[in-house]
Design a protein around this motif. Structure first.
Motif, PDB file in Angstrom:
ATOM      1  N   MET A  37       0.798  -1.226   0.000  1.00 62.39           N
ATOM      2  CA  MET A  37       0.000   0.000   0.000  1.00 62.39           C
ATOM      3  C   MET A  37       0.830   1.275   0.000  1.00 62.39           C
ATOM      4  SD  MET A  37      -3.288  -0.966   2.403  1.00 62.39           S
ATOM      5  CE  MET A  37      -4.052   0.662   2.131  1.00 62.39           C
ATOM      6  N   GLN A  66      -4.002  -6.132   3.128  1.00 64.05           N
ATOM      7  CA  GLN A  66      -3.609  -5.111   2.145  1.00 64.05           C
ATOM      8  C   GLN A  66      -4.040  -5.507   0.734  1.00 64.05           C
ATOM      9  OE1 GLN A  66       0.436  -3.306   2.581  1.00 64.05           O
ATOM     10  NE2 GLN A  66       0.643  -4.803   4.230  1.00 64.05           N
ATOM     11  N   MET A 124      -6.787  -3.500  -1.583  1.00 62.52           N
ATOM     12  CA  MET A 124      -6.333  -2.980  -2.868  1.00 62.52           C
ATOM     13  C   MET A 124      -7.142  -3.579  -4.012  1.00 62.52           C
ATOM     14  SD  MET A 124      -2.231  -2.915  -2.099  1.00 62.52           S
ATOM     15  CE  MET A 124      -1.713  -2.212  -3.660  1.00 62.52           C
ATOM     16  N   THR A 161      -1.560  -1.314  -9.578  1.00 60.93           N
ATOM     17  CA  THR A 161      -2.336  -0.372  -8.768  1.00 60.93           C
ATOM     18  C   THR A 161      -2.123   1.061  -9.229  1.00 60.93           C
ATOM     19  OG1 THR A 161      -2.081  -1.870  -6.870  1.00 60.93           O
ATOM     20  CG2 THR A 161      -2.846   0.356  -6.409  1.00 60.93           C
ATOM     21  N   PHE A 215     -10.200   2.311   4.413  1.00 58.76           N
ATOM     22  CA  PHE A 215      -8.911   2.358   3.720  1.00 58.76           C
ATOM     23  C   PHE A 215      -7.821   2.893   4.640  1.00 58.76           C
ATOM     24  CE2 PHE A 215      -5.833   3.668   0.514  1.00 58.76           C
ATOM     25  CZ  PHE A 215      -5.928   2.648  -0.411  1.00 58.76           C
ATOM     26  N   CYS A 220      -6.771   0.418   7.107  1.00 57.06           N
ATOM     27  CA  CYS A 220      -5.875  -0.590   6.525  1.00 57.06           C
ATOM     28  C   CYS A 220      -4.450  -0.065   6.386  1.00 57.06           C
ATOM     29  CB  CYS A 220      -6.398  -1.042   5.164  1.00 57.06           C
ATOM     30  SG  CYS A 220      -7.854  -2.102   5.271  1.00 57.06           S
ATOM     31  N   THR A 221      -4.288   1.246   6.244  1.00 59.77           N
ATOM     32  CA  THR A 221      -2.929   1.786   6.173  1.00 59.77           C
ATOM     33  C   THR A 221      -2.202   1.596   7.494  1.00 59.77           C
ATOM     34  OG1 THR A 221      -3.636   4.021   6.808  1.00 59.77           O
ATOM     35  CG2 THR A 221      -3.571   3.510   4.460  1.00 59.77           C
ATOM     36  N   ASN A 267      -0.896  -1.726   7.365  1.00 59.58           N
ATOM     37  CA  ASN A 267       0.259  -1.628   6.482  1.00 59.58           C
ATOM     38  C   ASN A 267       1.521  -1.261   7.263  1.00 59.58           C
ATOM     39  OD1 ASN A 267       1.842  -1.142   4.123  1.00 59.58           O
ATOM     40  ND2 ASN A 267       1.258   1.000   4.162  1.00 59.58           N
TER      41      ASN A 267
END
Length: 450
Positions: A33, A162, A166, A251, A288, A291-292, A295
């Motif tokens: 990410m 991740q 994505m 991506t 999102f 989720c970072t 990450n």
């Protein structure tokens, strides 16, 4: 004569990792990410051609990955570029390469703590920023102390999360493109090339994107904890770089197609929240950003694992204090002291500036990549005489030369800030080495000296 093991209850690092675990740790270090973190900067720099910049960066990385694979087969020990250059070129050069790499390895866990602080503070502004840093660093340090297999297991989950988010992002981009967003089609080659693309700008972008690939080489620090490292580690290096590069290119293509220009963004250097908002709405943006954080945990675990092993190898060689850095926990067989030291350094994220930290990350990486390619030529083609036939010439001369030349071009676009900080760090290493080796009259000590 067999090398003497470390004292204070130390033994060998425990061999328990398999190919898929090593690749997962490598991908966690790469942090798929991260493509969103650098997109705004590189898109502006390349006039909307981030995927092409990733392709150039990946080419250089893959050639260098082949060189790493060659050296692992000759030297299946931990230590990465430090060990390889030490053995293949010269112990003094090896120390300086390891010293330069150490700067990046030490800073990357702190950068992850910084990112976690930024993301979590944005979501929960009422919580003091220092609390997020302390909690993040404590978590990754405790997991790393417990077991390398625990790190691998956590990273399976984190990398899976991740990839899942994505995939949803790409689906939302496809839907938006079919509805007329951005270029209005997912079949355009404009993100790769058009009349605005300039090679110089693409190379400058590729230099920045090298930061995204930091970690494909870090799996070499796990050689002594991997079954059949001479077979597994070369495959893991190449697979980590290739899979990571494919994810980055795919991506970034859909992001670039959805946002052919950066006109919609208020802050090009921190475009991630706006990208998620425009593509999926506020709910998706919240998921999102959450989720970072996953990450940064995955990257934090993998980066702390790698630097603790590099410190262990340098301590075992006694080029840095042996009694401190060459200790392994009697039960867990992990370098606990090193992990705690790295954790304490990572706490500087409370005070450090992200721009300053990331600006010097690439210096040590490019030093390592450059000398790994040179090490293959010197050790295999020159010393070992593996230069007969086209296969040997290709593997031991042509490919590493191409890899070195690509990395040399990336050196030309390295920021002045990075060169100054990295140069000062390297100078300190030279002075320390001069003292250690009596003005270079003797070789640095080595645990694995032949």
């Amino acid at each position: 004569m067999q090398p003497e093991h470390s004292t204070h209850g130390n033994h060998q690092l425990r061999k328990s990792l398999r190919l898929w675990q090593v690749v997962i740790i490598g991908l966690a270090y790469l942090t798929p990410m991260t493509v969103f973190d650098t997109f705004g900067i590189v898109s502006g720099l390349t006039s909307g051609h981030v995927p092409s910049a990733y392709i150039l960066a990946l080419l250089g990385i893959l050639f260098t990955a082949v060189s790493y694979g060659v050296l692992v087969r000759h030297f299946p020990q931990s230590g990465s570029a430090y060990t390889y250059t030490q053995k293949a070129i010269n112990p003094h050069v090896g120390f300086l390469v390891g010293w330069s790499s150490l700067l990046d390895y030490l800073l990357l866990p702190m950068v992850n703590a910084l990112l976690a602080k930024m993301y979590l503070s944005a979501m929960f502004p009422e919580v003091p920023e220092w609390a997020w840093v302390v909690g993040f660093v404590s978590l990754i340090t405790l997991i790393n102390i417990r077991s390398i297999n625990l790190v691998a297991s956590f990273n399976v989950l984190f990398v899976g999360v991740q990839i899942a988010i994505m995939s949803v992002f790409i689906y939302l981009c496809l839907r938006g493109l079919h509805q007329g967003e951005g270029l209005g089609t997912p079949w355009s080659l404009t993100p790769f090339v058009d009349d605005k693309a300039q090679f110089g700008a693409l190379m400058a972008g590729a230099t920045i994107l090298c930061f995204s690939f930091l970690g494909f080489d870090a799996v070499t620090t796990l050689s002594e904890e991997t079954h059949q490292p001479e077979k597994v580690i070369p495959r893991a290096i190449f697979l980590t770089a290739l899979i990571g590069g494919a994810v980055f290119i795919l991506t970034s293509f859909f992001i670039q197609a959805y946002f052919p220009t950066m006109d919609r963004f208020q802050d090009h250097e921190a475009a991630l929240p706006e990208i998620a908002l425009y593509v999926g709405g506020k709910l998706f943006q919240s998921i999102f950003i959450a989720c970072t954080v996953v990450n940064t945990i995955a990257s934090g675990l993998a980066s702390q694992t790698s630097v603790s092993r590099l410190l262990y190898v340098m301590g075992r060689d006694k080029v840095i204090p042996h009694f401190l850095f060459a200790r392994l926990h009697s039960r867990y067989k992990t370098p606990v002291v090193n992990l705690i030291i790295v954790g304490l350094i990572s706490l500087s994220a409370i005070f450090f500036d992200l721009v300053t930290a990331t600006s010097i990350i690439n210096f040590g990486a490019l030093v390592a990549f450059s000398f790994v390619n040179l090490s293959v030529i010197n050790h295999c083609y020159v010393r070992q005489g593996l230069n007969q036939g086209w296969a040997n010439k290709l593997k031991h001369l042509v490919l590493p030369t191409i890899g070195f030349c690509i990395i040399a071009v990336l050196w030309l676009d390295l920021s002045e800030h990075s060169l100054v900080f990295g140069g000062l760090w390297a100078l300190f290493g030279v002075l320390y080495l001069a003292r250690l080796t009596k003005a270079f009259r003797v070789a640095p000590p080595s645990y694995l000296a032949e």
